[in-house]
Design an enzyme around this catalytic site. Structure first.
Site, mmCIF file in Angstrom:
data_model
loop_
_atom_site.group_PDB
_atom_site.id
_atom_site.type_symbol
_atom_site.label_atom_id
_atom_site.label_comp_id
_atom_site.label_asym_id
_atom_site.label_seq_id
_atom_site.Cartn_x
_atom_site.Cartn_y
_atom_site.Cartn_z
ATOM 1 N N GLY A 239 44.907 32.945 35.863
ATOM 2 C CA GLY A 239 44.924 33.598 37.164
ATOM 3 C C GLY A 239 45.975 34.671 37.355
ATOM 4 O O GLY A 239 46.060 35.255 38.438
ATOM 5 N N GLU A 273 45.695 29.095 30.550
ATOM 6 C CA GLU A 273 44.306 29.549 30.377
ATOM 7 C C GLU A 273 44.137 30.971 30.889
ATOM 8 O O GLU A 273 43.368 31.218 31.816
ATOM 9 C CB GLU A 273 43.362 28.614 31.145
ATOM 10 C CG GLU A 273 43.465 27.148 30.777
ATOM 11 C CD GLU A 273 42.697 26.232 31.731
ATOM 12 O OE1 GLU A 273 42.399 26.650 32.874
ATOM 13 O OE2 GLU A 273 42.404 25.099 31.349
ATOM 14 N N GLY A 275 42.841 34.709 31.256
ATOM 15 C CA GLY A 275 41.667 35.501 30.896
ATOM 16 C C GLY A 275 41.952 36.961 31.180
ATOM 17 O O GLY A 275 42.271 37.764 30.318
ATOM 18 N N ARG A 276 41.882 37.285 32.469
ATOM 19 C CA ARG A 276 42.047 38.663 32.933
ATOM 20 C C ARG A 276 43.299 39.345 32.385
ATOM 21 O O ARG A 276 43.259 40.509 31.990
ATOM 22 C CB ARG A 276 42.116 38.638 34.464
ATOM 23 C CG ARG A 276 42.019 40.001 35.122
ATOM 24 C CD ARG A 276 42.340 39.889 36.620
ATOM 25 N NE ARG A 276 41.583 38.859 37.301
ATOM 26 C CZ ARG A 276 40.419 39.066 37.928
ATOM 27 N NH1 ARG A 276 39.908 40.273 37.975
ATOM 28 N NH2 ARG A 276 39.798 38.069 38.524
ATOM 29 N N TYR A 316 33.465 41.406 45.092
ATOM 30 C CA TYR A 316 34.696 41.046 45.793
ATOM 31 C C TYR A 316 35.632 42.211 46.026
ATOM 32 O O TYR A 316 36.834 42.088 45.845
ATOM 33 C CB TYR A 316 35.440 39.852 45.193
ATOM 34 C CG TYR A 316 35.203 39.446 43.773
ATOM 35 C CD1 TYR A 316 34.717 38.159 43.507
ATOM 36 C CD2 TYR A 316 35.503 40.278 42.703
ATOM 37 C CE1 TYR A 316 34.535 37.734 42.206
ATOM 38 C CE2 TYR A 316 35.317 39.845 41.400
ATOM 39 C CZ TYR A 316 34.830 38.576 41.165
ATOM 40 O OH TYR A 316 34.661 38.168 39.875
ATOM 41 N N CYS A 349 18.939 50.333 43.366
ATOM 42 C CA CYS A 349 18.385 50.390 44.712
ATOM 43 C C CYS A 349 18.970 49.301 45.610
ATOM 44 O O CYS A 349 18.295 48.332 45.971
ATOM 45 C CB CYS A 349 16.872 50.270 44.651
ATOM 46 S SG CYS A 349 16.181 51.606 43.690
ATOM 47 N N GLU A 350 20.227 49.449 45.958
ATOM 48 C CA GLU A 350 20.956 48.549 46.851
ATOM 49 C C GLU A 350 22.052 49.378 47.500
ATOM 50 O O GLU A 350 22.751 50.122 46.798
ATOM 51 C CB GLU A 350 21.665 47.425 46.061
ATOM 52 C CG GLU A 350 20.781 46.439 45.346
ATOM 53 C CD GLU A 350 20.138 45.412 46.255
ATOM 54 O OE1 GLU A 350 20.593 45.236 47.400
ATOM 55 O OE2 GLU A 350 19.146 44.802 45.821
ATOM 56 N N TYR A 378 35.670 40.296 33.401
ATOM 57 C CA TYR A 378 34.682 40.059 34.454
ATOM 58 C C TYR A 378 33.857 41.314 34.744
ATOM 59 O O TYR A 378 33.552 41.627 35.888
ATOM 60 C CB TYR A 378 35.369 39.527 35.724
ATOM 61 C CG TYR A 378 36.193 38.300 35.434
ATOM 62 C CD1 TYR A 378 35.564 37.105 35.108
ATOM 63 C CD2 TYR A 378 37.578 38.344 35.404
ATOM 64 C CE1 TYR A 378 36.303 35.969 34.792
ATOM 65 C CE2 TYR A 378 38.330 37.219 35.080
ATOM 66 C CZ TYR A 378 37.684 36.040 34.777
ATOM 67 O OH TYR A 378 38.408 34.923 34.452
HETATM 68 C C1 LIG Z 1 38.313 31.568 35.161
HETATM 69 C C2 LIG Z 1 39.272 30.531 34.761
HETATM 70 C C3 LIG Z 1 40.463 30.889 34.124
HETATM 71 C C4 LIG Z 1 40.875 32.314 33.868
HETATM 72 O O1 LIG Z 1 41.237 32.993 35.028
HETATM 73 P P1 LIG Z 1 41.905 34.441 34.910
HETATM 74 O O2 LIG Z 1 42.087 34.862 36.308
HETATM 75 O O3 LIG Z 1 40.948 35.317 34.176
HETATM 76 O O4 LIG Z 1 43.180 34.285 34.165
HETATM 77 C C5 LIG Z 1 41.306 29.869 33.729
HETATM 78 N N1 LIG Z 1 40.993 28.565 33.936
HETATM 79 C C6 LIG Z 1 39.851 28.195 34.569
HETATM 80 C C7 LIG Z 1 39.579 26.756 34.773
HETATM 81 C C8 LIG Z 1 38.966 29.160 34.999
HETATM 82 O O5 LIG Z 1 37.844 28.784 35.635
#
Ligand SMILES: *Cc1c(COP(=O)(O)O)cnc(C)c1O
Length: 438
Positions: A239, A273, A275-276, A316, A349-350, A378
């Site tokens: 996150g 964890e 991602g982004r 979003y 078309c939106e 994403y």
């Molecule tokens: C989506 C997700 C992440 C990654 O979130 P980011 O904002 O991309 O870092 C980590 N853990 C869980 C359980 C998720 O669903």
């Protein structure tokens, strides 16, 4: 930090000029910088120095096999949320003992596949899930490592669609139920309580909620420790925010500073964890101007990428910097004096099909290529074929070279599974077994 830079009259990804790349691979196209991704993994490690975290990259942010392979080589484990993501990481030879399996609705089939693969643990989000997992583990004849996903009830102050750590969200269980669930996990045969996890949301740019969330999660772990011999991990989720505008993300070290006190002397290893934060700023989408048009006082620039390619603005209110790939570098935000505001919209078309609203942009002409920044996360993974639009190719740049790591879809790809001549038949008379998608 990223390896996209405007100089010599054009935008570059590492040492590849993006106007020439667009001419070679066509538009729309996603372009990723390998060096940026590798740098982000190293920076995370440096920021959390001393905590020795197991970095489980969240596959859903960008699941291209080339990206996953690059991150495995950079030392990442993986956080997966479906059987499909499990198959992806198996394809690139991921070490299952560095994999956590998340998700609120894992099917029996997915649990079975995760167990057979030998994942480090399942992040369990409900009482019912734990009981089902225990049954599946007994059936498969394997022990299921689990972490209980708790919901520490903090407000991470991000968009409501990507907030997950408040009591009213569907994810995890609250702290009181979390303790009971963890104790049940300790007792249940076939289940080993290995961790406590929380994940409070995405694109969080205020580090304080992490401090509170980890403190509450760690307190729960402490209460459980005397009775939980296999409890070895505390998982703080992902996150971490990135910069979509100027410098709207904190230093990675600030996240580490926020959680360090709670982990002091706990004797648990940290999992994260992200991602982004690893891939988000490592991608650009190249899109071509189709035409310009005026309607009342509104000026529109219509481009060849739409909400099916990049849904974040529509879904979003996601903000992405957009600027022509050729010409001068964009001025600092808010100082685009002679750049008149336009809506940059797609051909879908939106009315919700826009990439940017009221955005300063220099005069552009049909055929000009624009760079839509920070689309490594994403973006492609959320893309669709709406309006029968083939999905854009993905290109990986490393130094002065590039490779198309996913080709542009063709019309044949889009209709491959359709059977307009399929014979109608009665229920029960079916020849082949219907397979569930999971
Ligand atoms: C989506 C997700 C992440 C990654 O979130 P980011 O904002 O991309 O870092 C980590 N853990 C869980 C359980 C998720 O669903």
């Amino acid at each position: 930090m990223d390896h996209f830079d405007h100089h010599d009259g054009r935008l570059w990804c590492e040492q590849v000029p993006l106007d020439e790349l667009a001419a070679e691979v066509g538009t729309p196209a996603f372009v990723y910088s390998a060096s940026t991704m590798r740098d982000h993994v190293s920076r995370l490690r440096e920021a959390f120095e001393g905590l020795d975290p197991l970095i489980c990259y969240a596959v859903k942010a960008n699941s291209n096999l080339a990206v996953l392979r690059l991150l495995r080589k950079a030392g990442c484990g993986f956080d997966i949320v479906s059987g499909g993501e499990l198959k992806r990481i198996q394809r690139i030879g991921a070490d299952a003992s560095r994999v956590v399996f998340s998700g609120v609705g894992k099917s029996v089939r997915e649990m079975t596949a995760g167990l057979q693969a030998g994942v480090l643990m399942f992040n369990v989000e409900s009482e019912a899930e734990l009981e089902i997992l225990a049954e599946v583990a007994a059936h498969v004849g394997q022990t299921a490592g689990v972490a209980i996903r708790v919901n520490p009830d903090v407000d991470p102050k991000t968009h409501r669609y990507i907030t997950t750590g408040k009591k009213e969200n569907k994810f995890g269980v609250d702290l009181e139920r979390g303790e009971a669930l963890a104790r049940r996990a300790i007792e249940l045969p076939g289940i080993e309580l290995r961790g406590i996890q929380c994940h409070i949301g995405s694109q969080i740019t205020d580090v304080a909620p992490y401090g509170v969330a980890i403190e509450r999660t760690a307190a729960l772990a402490r209460r459980l420790q005397p009775d939980a011999p296999d409890l070895a991990w505390l998982n703080m989720g992902g996150g971490y925010g990135i910069y979509y505008r100027d410098a709207d993300a904190p230093d990675l070290a600030d996240y580490a500073t926020a959680v360090r006190p709670a982990l002091e002397g706990l004797g648990l290893r940290l999992i994260m964890e992200p991602g982004r934060v690893i891939v988000g700023n490592a991608g650009v989408m190249l899109t071509k101007v189709v035409l310009g048009k005026t309607s009342g006082a509104k000026r529109f620039v219509i481009v060849d990428a739409g909400m099916n390619d990049l849904i974040r603005p529509s879904l979003y209110e996601g903000y992405h910097r957009i600027w022509p790939v050729r010409g001068d570098a964009p001025p600092a935000l808010g100082t685009e004096a002679d750049a008149a505001p336009v809506d940059i919209v797609g051909p879908v078309c939106e009315s919700g099909d826009f990439l940017a609203v009221d955005r300063p942009l220099p005069a552009v002409e049909r055929g000009d290529v624009l760079g839509v920044m920070s689309v490594g996360a994403y973006a492609f993974t959320m893309s669709s074929n709406y309006n029968d639009r083939p999905r854009a190719p993905e290109v990986l740049v490393d130094g002065d070279q590039y490779a198309v790591v996913r080709e542009r879809e063709s019309h044949d790809d889009l209709v491959r599974l359709e059977r307009p001549d399929a014979k109608l038949r009665s229920l029960g008379a079916s020849a082949g077994e219907q397979e569930s998608h999971t």
